[in-house]
Design a protein around this motif. Structure first.
Motif, PDB file in Angstrom:
ATOM      1  N   LEU A 145      12.325  -4.152   0.286  1.00 58.96           N
ATOM      2  CA  LEU A 145      11.814  -5.347   0.959  1.00 58.96           C
ATOM      3  C   LEU A 145      11.175  -6.261  -0.075  1.00 58.96           C
ATOM      4  CD1 LEU A 145      10.024  -3.603   3.982  1.00 58.96           C
ATOM      5  CD2 LEU A 145      12.416  -4.331   3.822  1.00 58.96           C
ATOM      6  N   VAL A 146      11.624  -7.506  -0.136  1.00 60.27           N
ATOM      7  CA  VAL A 146      11.066  -8.487  -1.066  1.00 60.27           C
ATOM      8  C   VAL A 146      10.487  -9.636  -0.251  1.00 60.27           C
ATOM      9  CG1 VAL A 146      11.515 -10.015  -3.016  1.00 60.27           C
ATOM     10  CG2 VAL A 146      12.820  -7.887  -2.790  1.00 60.27           C
ATOM     11  N   TYR A 147       9.219  -9.960  -0.484  1.00 67.82           N
ATOM     12  CA  TYR A 147       8.535 -10.990   0.308  1.00 67.82           C
ATOM     13  C   TYR A 147       8.516 -12.331  -0.425  1.00 67.82           C
ATOM     14  CZ  TYR A 147       7.087  -7.004   3.065  1.00 67.82           C
ATOM     15  OH  TYR A 147       7.102  -5.872   3.845  1.00 67.82           O
ATOM     16  N   LEU A 148       8.663 -13.405   0.362  1.00 66.79           N
ATOM     17  CA  LEU A 148       8.721 -14.764  -0.193  1.00 66.79           C
ATOM     18  C   LEU A 148       7.646 -15.647   0.442  1.00 66.79           C
ATOM     19  CD1 LEU A 148      11.923 -13.669   0.268  1.00 66.79           C
ATOM     20  CD2 LEU A 148      12.340 -15.717  -1.068  1.00 66.79           C
ATOM     21  N   ASN A 149       6.437 -15.121   0.585  1.00 65.87           N
ATOM     22  CA  ASN A 149       5.377 -15.832   1.300  1.00 65.87           C
ATOM     23  C   ASN A 149       4.341 -16.371   0.319  1.00 65.87           C
ATOM     24  OD1 ASN A 149       6.522 -15.024   3.895  1.00 65.87           O
ATOM     25  ND2 ASN A 149       5.852 -12.972   3.300  1.00 65.87           N
ATOM     26  N   GLU A 150       4.498 -17.625  -0.029  1.00 67.92           N
ATOM     27  CA  GLU A 150       3.626 -18.261  -1.009  1.00 67.92           C
ATOM     28  C   GLU A 150       2.293 -18.613  -0.362  1.00 67.92           C
ATOM     29  OE1 GLU A 150       4.617 -21.182  -4.737  1.00 67.92           O
ATOM     30  OE2 GLU A 150       5.303 -21.809  -2.762  1.00 67.92           O
ATOM     31  N   ASN A 151       1.207 -18.420  -1.110  1.00 72.36           N
ATOM     32  CA  ASN A 151      -0.149 -18.736  -0.630  1.00 72.36           C
ATOM     33  C   ASN A 151      -0.456 -18.024   0.687  1.00 72.36           C
ATOM     34  OD1 ASN A 151      -0.534 -20.595  -2.827  1.00 72.36           O
ATOM     35  ND2 ASN A 151       0.664 -22.107  -1.682  1.00 72.36           N
ATOM     36  N   TRP A 152      -0.068 -16.772   0.765  1.00 71.27           N
ATOM     37  CA  TRP A 152      -0.283 -15.981   1.982  1.00 71.27           C
ATOM     38  C   TRP A 152      -1.666 -15.343   1.945  1.00 71.27           C
ATOM     39  CZ3 TRP A 152       2.928 -16.094   6.052  1.00 71.27           C
ATOM     40  CH2 TRP A 152       2.728 -15.174   7.081  1.00 71.27           C
ATOM     41  N   HIS A 153      -2.461 -15.600   2.979  1.00 70.59           N
ATOM     42  CA  HIS A 153      -3.844 -15.127   3.014  1.00 70.59           C
ATOM     43  C   HIS A 153      -3.987 -13.882   3.876  1.00 70.59           C
ATOM     44  CE1 HIS A 153      -4.936 -18.803   0.982  1.00 70.59           C
ATOM     45  NE2 HIS A 153      -4.419 -19.532   1.958  1.00 70.59           N
ATOM     46  N   GLU A 154      -5.002 -13.108   3.589  1.00 67.62           N
ATOM     47  CA  GLU A 154      -5.277 -11.874   4.329  1.00 67.62           C
ATOM     48  C   GLU A 154      -5.368 -12.134   5.833  1.00 67.62           C
ATOM     49  OE1 GLU A 154      -5.921  -7.719   4.212  1.00 67.62           O
ATOM     50  OE2 GLU A 154      -5.807  -8.986   2.430  1.00 67.62           O
ATOM     51  N   GLY A 155      -5.986 -13.243   6.194  1.00 66.13           N
ATOM     52  CA  GLY A 155      -6.175 -13.550   7.606  1.00 66.13           C
ATOM     53  C   GLY A 155      -4.904 -13.896   8.368  1.00 66.13           C
ATOM     54  N   PHE A 156      -3.812 -14.148   7.644  1.00 69.04           N
ATOM     55  CA  PHE A 156      -2.541 -14.456   8.311  1.00 69.04           C
ATOM     56  C   PHE A 156      -1.922 -13.217   8.941  1.00 69.04           C
ATOM     57  CE2 PHE A 156      -1.387 -18.293   5.369  1.00 69.04           C
ATOM     58  CZ  PHE A 156      -2.495 -18.970   5.846  1.00 69.04           C
ATOM     59  N   GLY A 157      -2.349 -12.025   8.484  1.00 67.50           N
ATOM     60  CA  GLY A 157      -1.765 -10.793   9.004  1.00 67.50           C
ATOM     61  C   GLY A 157      -0.386 -10.537   8.423  1.00 67.50           C
ATOM     62  N   GLY A 158       0.441  -9.829   9.196  1.00 73.02           N
ATOM     63  CA  GLY A 158       1.792  -9.501   8.744  1.00 73.02           C
ATOM     64  C   GLY A 158       1.845  -8.349   7.757  1.00 73.02           C
ATOM     65  N   HIS A 159       0.752  -7.598   7.634  1.00 71.34           N
ATOM     66  CA  HIS A 159       0.735  -6.459   6.720  1.00 71.34           C
ATOM     67  C   HIS A 159       1.824  -5.454   7.102  1.00 71.34           C
ATOM     68  CE1 HIS A 159      -3.334  -8.130   6.533  1.00 71.34           C
ATOM     69  NE2 HIS A 159      -3.512  -7.506   5.379  1.00 71.34           N
ATOM     70  N   LEU A 160       2.512  -4.939   6.107  1.00 72.83           N
ATOM     71  CA  LEU A 160       3.396  -3.802   6.320  1.00 72.83           C
ATOM     72  C   LEU A 160       2.517  -2.562   6.372  1.00 72.83           C
ATOM     73  CD1 LEU A 160       6.259  -2.521   6.460  1.00 72.83           C
ATOM     74  CD2 LEU A 160       6.125  -2.288   3.969  1.00 72.83           C
ATOM     75  N   GLU A 161       2.506  -1.894   7.523  1.00 73.34           N
ATOM     76  CA  GLU A 161       1.701  -0.687   7.679  1.00 73.34           C
ATOM     77  C   GLU A 161       2.562   0.551   7.476  1.00 73.34           C
ATOM     78  OE1 GLU A 161      -0.519  -0.576  11.288  1.00 73.34           O
ATOM     79  OE2 GLU A 161      -1.284  -2.628  11.086  1.00 73.34           O
ATOM     80  N   LEU A 162       2.077   1.486   6.679  1.00 75.28           N
ATOM     81  CA  LEU A 162       2.711   2.782   6.499  1.00 75.28           C
ATOM     82  C   LEU A 162       1.854   3.817   7.209  1.00 75.28           C
ATOM     83  CD1 LEU A 162       3.603   2.578   2.681  1.00 75.28           C
ATOM     84  CD2 LEU A 162       4.904   1.714   4.638  1.00 75.28           C
ATOM     85  N   TRP A 163       2.493   4.670   8.030  1.00 72.92           N
ATOM     86  CA  TRP A 163       1.752   5.591   8.892  1.00 72.92           C
ATOM     87  C   TRP A 163       1.999   7.043   8.534  1.00 72.92           C
ATOM     88  CZ3 TRP A 163      -1.188   5.052  13.634  1.00 72.92           C
ATOM     89  CH2 TRP A 163      -1.644   3.742  13.827  1.00 72.92           C
ATOM     90  N   LYS A 164       0.986   7.849   8.821  1.00 72.02           N
ATOM     91  CA  LYS A 164       1.104   9.289   8.624  1.00 72.02           C
ATOM     92  C   LYS A 164       2.260   9.836   9.463  1.00 72.02           C
ATOM     93  CE  LYS A 164      -1.986  11.609   7.038  1.00 72.02           C
ATOM     94  NZ  LYS A 164      -2.217  12.193   5.671  1.00 72.02           N
ATOM     95  N   LYS A 165       2.842  10.929   9.004  1.00 73.28           N
ATOM     96  CA  LYS A 165       3.977  11.509   9.719  1.00 73.28           C
ATOM     97  C   LYS A 165       3.607  11.965  11.124  1.00 73.28           C
ATOM     98  CE  LYS A 165       6.323  12.968   5.487  1.00 73.28           C
ATOM     99  NZ  LYS A 165       6.811  14.102   4.670  1.00 73.28           N
ATOM    100  N   ASP A 166       2.350  12.334  11.345  1.00 70.36           N
ATOM    101  CA  ASP A 166       1.920  12.750  12.680  1.00 70.36           C
ATOM    102  C   ASP A 166       1.429  11.571  13.526  1.00 70.36           C
ATOM    103  OD1 ASP A 166      -0.532  12.133  11.539  1.00 70.36           O
ATOM    104  OD2 ASP A 166      -1.357  14.157  11.687  1.00 70.36           O
ATOM    105  N   MET A 167       1.584  10.341  13.002  1.00 70.72           N
ATOM    106  CA  MET A 167       1.194   9.112  13.702  1.00 70.72           C
ATOM    107  C   MET A 167      -0.292   9.079  14.062  1.00 70.72           C
ATOM    108  SD  MET A 167       3.487   6.785  13.830  1.00 70.72           S
ATOM    109  CE  MET A 167       2.749   5.734  15.071  1.00 70.72           C
ATOM    110  N   SER A 168      -1.110   9.735  13.258  1.00 70.22           N
ATOM    111  CA  SER A 168      -2.543   9.750  13.538  1.00 70.22           C
ATOM    112  C   SER A 168      -3.240   8.485  13.051  1.00 70.22           C
ATOM    113  CB  SER A 168      -3.193  10.977  12.894  1.00 70.22           C
ATOM    114  OG  SER A 168      -3.008  10.963  11.484  1.00 70.22           O
ATOM    115  N   ARG A 169      -2.715   7.876  11.964  1.00 72.49           N
ATOM    116  CA  ARG A 169      -3.353   6.677  11.419  1.00 72.49           C
ATOM    117  C   ARG A 169      -2.439   6.038  10.380  1.00 72.49           C
ATOM    118  NH1 ARG A 169      -5.209   7.552   6.239  1.00 72.49           N
ATOM    119  NH2 ARG A 169      -5.335   9.739   5.589  1.00 72.49           N
ATOM    120  N   ALA A 170      -2.742   4.759  10.101  1.00 73.36           N
ATOM    121  CA  ALA A 170      -2.076   4.075   8.993  1.00 73.36           C
ATOM    122  C   ALA A 170      -2.764   4.484   7.698  1.00 73.36           C
ATOM    123  CB  ALA A 170      -2.151   2.570   9.180  1.00 73.36           C
ATOM    124  N   PHE A 171      -1.995   4.862   6.698  1.00 72.99           N
ATOM    125  CA  PHE A 171      -2.600   5.220   5.418  1.00 72.99           C
ATOM    126  C   PHE A 171      -2.467   4.096   4.395  1.00 72.99           C
ATOM    127  CE2 PHE A 171       1.778   6.767   5.038  1.00 72.99           C
ATOM    128  CZ  PHE A 171       2.151   6.327   3.783  1.00 72.99           C
TER     129      PHE A 171
END
Length: 279
Positions: A145-171
């Motif tokens: 995955l290659v992102y092309l989002n210039e001047n992207w701020h934390e508050g915009f969201g869109g984070h790619l979340e990676l989750w534990k195999k047991d789906m207990s939480r995002a790591f």
């Protein structure tokens, strides 16, 4: 125009391979400044609007995004990037990084190509489909995955979340900033997504290039459709996530039998939408 600096990346390969294979939960890595500055700038400049011809609109309970995988409708700069990342030289680099020999790129860009998400869009947590719908011996192995989002701020969201195999939480929560690449193994429990609706400004979208790589197996891999999973706090939404997943699994089975692609169902949904507005 040079697109990928092999000299620089191959010098870092040994170190990055260790990071990739030792990563938490499943093999993955985040690489910034992935493409050359001139190639990523040209790609962003030509990135087509989501309403342009050819976009597939994936809109159902588990996702709200657009995809463009028709290579003849992808602008030249972006097509050149895709061609480079599907080239034998890059695929060799990717095999060395992941320790998966004999990777195969997908020239049909099934499910991949350009992705774009408007404000309010999302993609629920999932593990990807395990086999190519039109190549019965191809097992899906790696996402790039290659992102092309210039001047992207934390508050915009869109984070790619990676989750534990047991789906207990995002790591991990990875901000999709400009020229950042995320590479990871696509195993049956490589859970990822961006389930929180996008909060970027109305004139912005979350843009990415998504490419998938396969290996050709001696026996046909088990076909499992995209496996959406509920988060611990999803409550009643969990039921709808499950039901939507079952419908998509049936569609994926029919798609393989009939040899159709996602553009087919996108046109049907668009027609139904037009018909609904006329009533």
């Amino acid at each position: 125009m040079k697109i990928f600096d092999y000299t620089n990346k191959e010098q870092l390969l040994s170190e990055q391979k260790e990071i990739y294979l030792a990563a938490e939960e499943f093999p993955h890595i985040v690489i910034d400044d992935f493409l050359t500055p001139e190639s990523i700038a040209a790609g962003l400049k030509e990135f087509p609007a989501i309403g342009n011809e050819g976009w597939i609109h994936y809109i159902h309970f588990n996702e709200n995004k657009g995809g463009l995988n028709k290579i003849d409708l992808i602008p030249p700069s972006l097509r050149s990037i895709i061609d480079e990342l599907n080239s034998p030289h890059f695929v060799k680099y990717l095999s060395q990084l992941t320790s998966i020999p004999n990777l195969i790129p997908d020239p049909s860009l099934e499910g991949g190509g350009l992705h774009q998400i408007k404000p309010g869009g999302f993609l629920n947590i999932h593990a990807d489909f395990t086999a190519h719908p039109h190549h019965r011996m191809w097992r899906r192995r790696v996402n790039v995955l290659v992102y092309l989002n210039e001047n992207w701020h934390e508050g915009f969201g869109g984070h790619l979340e990676l989750w534990k195999k047991d789906m207990s939480r995002a790591f991990a929560k990875i901000l999709p900033i400009y020229n950042r690449c995320v590479i990871f193994n696509t195993d049956r429990d490589s859970f990822h997504g961006h389930p929180t609706p996008l909060t970027c400004p109305e004139n912005s979208t979350r843009k990415s290039i998504a490419l998938y790589y396969f290996t050709e197996e001696k026996t046909a891999p088990i076909k499992i459709a995209t496996n959406y999973r509920a988060r611990p706090d999803d409550g009643i939404k969990s039921l709808f996530i499950y039901l939507d997943k079952k419908v998509l699994s049936l569609y994926n089975h029919v798609k393989g039998i009939l040899g159709i692609n996602d553009d087919f169902i996108s046109k049907i949904l668009k027609s139904l939408s037009i018909f609904s507005r006329k009533k």
